[in-house]
Design an enzyme around this catalytic site. Structure first.
Site: not given
Ligand code: CA
Length: 643
Positions: A179, A209, A230, A235, A251, A340, A342, A395
């Site tokens: 996203d 890694d 960040q 969204h 909450t 969506a 596929y 969404s």
């Molecule tokens: Ca890495």
């Protein structure tokens, strides 16, 4: 990448109606996509101007493939922005001023080309928040005085019952939220410990890694090419809060320890837009780094064989793929929305319903292609800047489904994406408003699916991805045999992963998918250079330093990307490296070379002095000091000298 982002942000390039049928792989593909809940009419697909994705036939290391790339650069003034060598898929920038449709017309019949397609532009499936963001205290006060505030997430889908019935186990499945990123400093995520941490990575400027991404401790930002996903839009944070909020009260104060882990992968920019090439990178990253559920609240563009292949890779690795059906109030059966639409076994296409189980007016539907309903109207969740906000869209409906998938996997971690999908469908409740809107005619019920998961017996099996079910069968067939999930990791393991993938095209290569940077990947002489081994330099090298046969791994650092390879011979003057990557002759590479026993590592720079068509390169050290030479000497004691 920054330039790409700018272009996507600034230039919205639409094809004229006349030209929105492309011939790709022999079939006519008409891609239509509308985005945003206010967009009532389908629009022609947008794409990144001046860019294409080209899949070549055969292996990336084949002379024909290299020659095609060399010719594209030298004769057609194209430039290679990156490659997935395991797929022989390449991301090109066209000659300045050349139109995408002209390039497609010119290259689609080239015998080397399996398919060529635009790099479609993608958008988030929500128009943004309703009202102003508020602080957690405001939400708590509102919830205390108005029990309906969170009714949508508490009542109809039986969240509270699900939490009460949940097993107290230690498993915390990873959900990749692909996203706009995540507010990494948001109290909810920080205090619950919900943000995925890559345990194999340390903040040290090294790709510990060997997954191709340096210091990717909490995911990746594919827009900026950095390790900070960040959220500069909000969204992604909203969607992530819904994933987390499906398994606990977001909450509560103090907030409980998270039961799921969120892997934030940012490929949508601050306007909520991104490219298919970045979406594909994020999907491979998620699968290769342990995500079991992919939450995809985005859509757009025409049919993309490359994107289908990536989703099929997730399927083959038993990962569930949840996608928003779209917000155009349109019928996906007749006007497809991608991804969506596929047809891959792990795909769940999600429509939006209201807290009174009405069908959301903006939501796309489709009795065949849209699967089930989920709350998506005025949903409260977390937002950027440590806030909370309400938003509507498929969404929002999508991450609830991803959240259920995670709860199901907590109960039974070895379920496949396909099995998870069936448990979600099995637990869903029929509601009248969905009778003609979705294939299951039902809306999610978290409790029912959780109970079903407790009783489920994982078989580990799932249907093979049926390429013929999609519109571009030729394009997707290459995806039918992925390897196990998980990329190469660390000294020693790299060599194994590499050798696993070094055979044929059946399986292994997908493990080592590495998208590498522009500068590495060169220009015209490559085809020739690759074919010609500079024996003179090699021979001189032999005379100066005895070479030893080794089996060891190497990480090559090129710009901000890292590639892995295998060292087959080493001397105090240089190494011979086998890799799927293309290295430019004369180019300088930074290397982290593992000792044959995998316990030590040296950092050294060198120049590529020869290459062969066997994906083999000679690299001469340019800064090997006495310490490095002494280390190599200790490594090679007792080893067999290379001829
Ligand atoms: Ca890495």
């Amino acid at each position: 990448v920054g330039a790409l982002k700018q272009r996507i942000a600034n230039v919205v390039y639409r094809l004229r109606a006349k030209s929105f049928a492309y011939t790709i792989g022999g079939a006519i593909c008409v891609g239509l996509m509308a985005f945003g809940s206010s967009s009532a009419n389908a629009q022609s697909p947008e794409y990144v101007p001046g860019e294409v994705l080209i899949k070549l036939r055969g292996k990336a290391s084949a002379i024909q493939s290299q020659a095609f790339i060399g010719k594209s650069v030298s004769e057609k003034s194209m430039s290679l922005k990156g490659s997935w060598p395991g797929l022989n898929l390449h991301h090109f920038a066209l000659k300045p001023g050349q139109k995408v449709e002209d390039a497609i017309a010119e290259l689609k019949d080239d015998p080397n080309v399996e398919y060529i397609e635009p790099n479609y532009i993608i958008h988030r499936q929500s128009d943004g928040i309703e009202g102003n963001p508020v602080a957690m205290a405001d939400v708590q006060a509102a919830a205390a005085s108005d029990v309906t505030t969170f009714s949508q997430t508490l009542a109809p889908i039986s969240l509270a019952q699900a939490w009460a019935a949940e097993s107290n186990n230690a498993s915390s499945p990873i959900v990749a939220v692909i996203d706009t990123g995540l507010d990494l400093t948001h109290d909810v995520f920080v205090n619950s410990g919900a943000i995925w941490t890559n345990a194999k990575e340390t903040l040290n400027g090294i790709d510990d890694d060997a997954n191709g991404y340096i210091d990717d401790i909490h995911g990746w930002n594919f827009v900026a090419g950095t390790n900070s996903p960040q959220d500069d839009d909000g969204h992604g944070t909203h969607c992530s809060g819904i994933v987390l909020g499906t398994s606990q009260d977001i909450t509560a104060s103090p907030i409980a320890a998270a039961r799921v882990r969120i892997m934030p992968l940012k490929f949508l920019d601050s306007t909520g837009s991104g490219s298919t090439s970045d979406a594909i990178k994020a999907i491979y990253y998620a699968v290769n780094n342990g995500a079991k559920v992919l939450s995809n609240s985005w859509g757009g563009g025409g049919y993309s064989s490359s994107l289908v292949t990536a989703i099929a890779y997730a399927n083959d690795n038993k990962v569930a793929f949840v996608a928003a059906a779209g917000n155009a109030s349109s019928n996906n059966d007749s006007t497809p929305t991608y991804p969506a639409n596929y047809v891959v076994p792990n795909m769940i296409s999600v429509a939006a319903t209201s807290d009174s189980d009405a069908f959301a007016s903006f939501s796309n539907f489709g009795i065949t292609t849209v699967n089930l309903g989920s709350p998506g109207v005025s949903i409260w969740s977390t937002y950027k800047n440590n806030g909370y906000a309400r938003a509507s869209g498929t969404s929002m409906a999508t991450p609830f489904v991803a959240g259920i998938a995670a709860l199901i996997l907590r109960e039974s971690p070895s379920l496949t994406g396909y099995e998870v999908k069936n448990l979600i469908y099995g637990g869903a409740q029929a509601i009248s408003s969905l009778a003609t809107k979705t294939s299951t005619k039902s809306r999610i019920n978290v409790y029912n699916s959780l109970i079903a998961a407790k009783a489920a017996t994982p078989t580990g099996s799932q249907p093979k991805y049926d390429a013929s079910a999609n519109r571009e069968p030729a394009s997707a067939s290459s995806s039918s045999s992925g390897g196990a999930a998980g990329g190469a990791a660390g000294c020693g393991l790299v060599a194994k992963a590499f050798s696993d993938s070094d055979g044929d095209d059946q399986g292994g290569p997908f493990k080592n998918l590495i998208f590498f940077g522009v500068l590495v990947l060169l220009a015209a002489p490559i085809a020739v250079a690759m074919a010609l081994r500079n024996r003179e330099i090699s021979a001189a090298e032999h005379r100066r330093h005895p070479r030893f046969q080794v089996e060891s791994s190497v990480v090559l650092k090129l710009g901000d990307r890292q590639l892995t390879g295998q060292v087959s011979t080493i001397s105090m003057g240089g190494v011979q490296i086998d890799t799927d990557a293309w290295l430019e002759k004369g180019g300088i590479v930074k290397m982290s070379i593992c000792s044959p026993d995998g316990k030590e590592q040296i950092e050294v720079e060198g120049a590529v002095v020869w290459s062969s068509e066997q994906k083999s390169y000679g690299v001469q050290f340019s800064n090997a000091d006495a310490g490095i030479r002494s280390t190599i000497s200790s490594w090679t004691r007792g080893l067999v000298k290379a001829s």
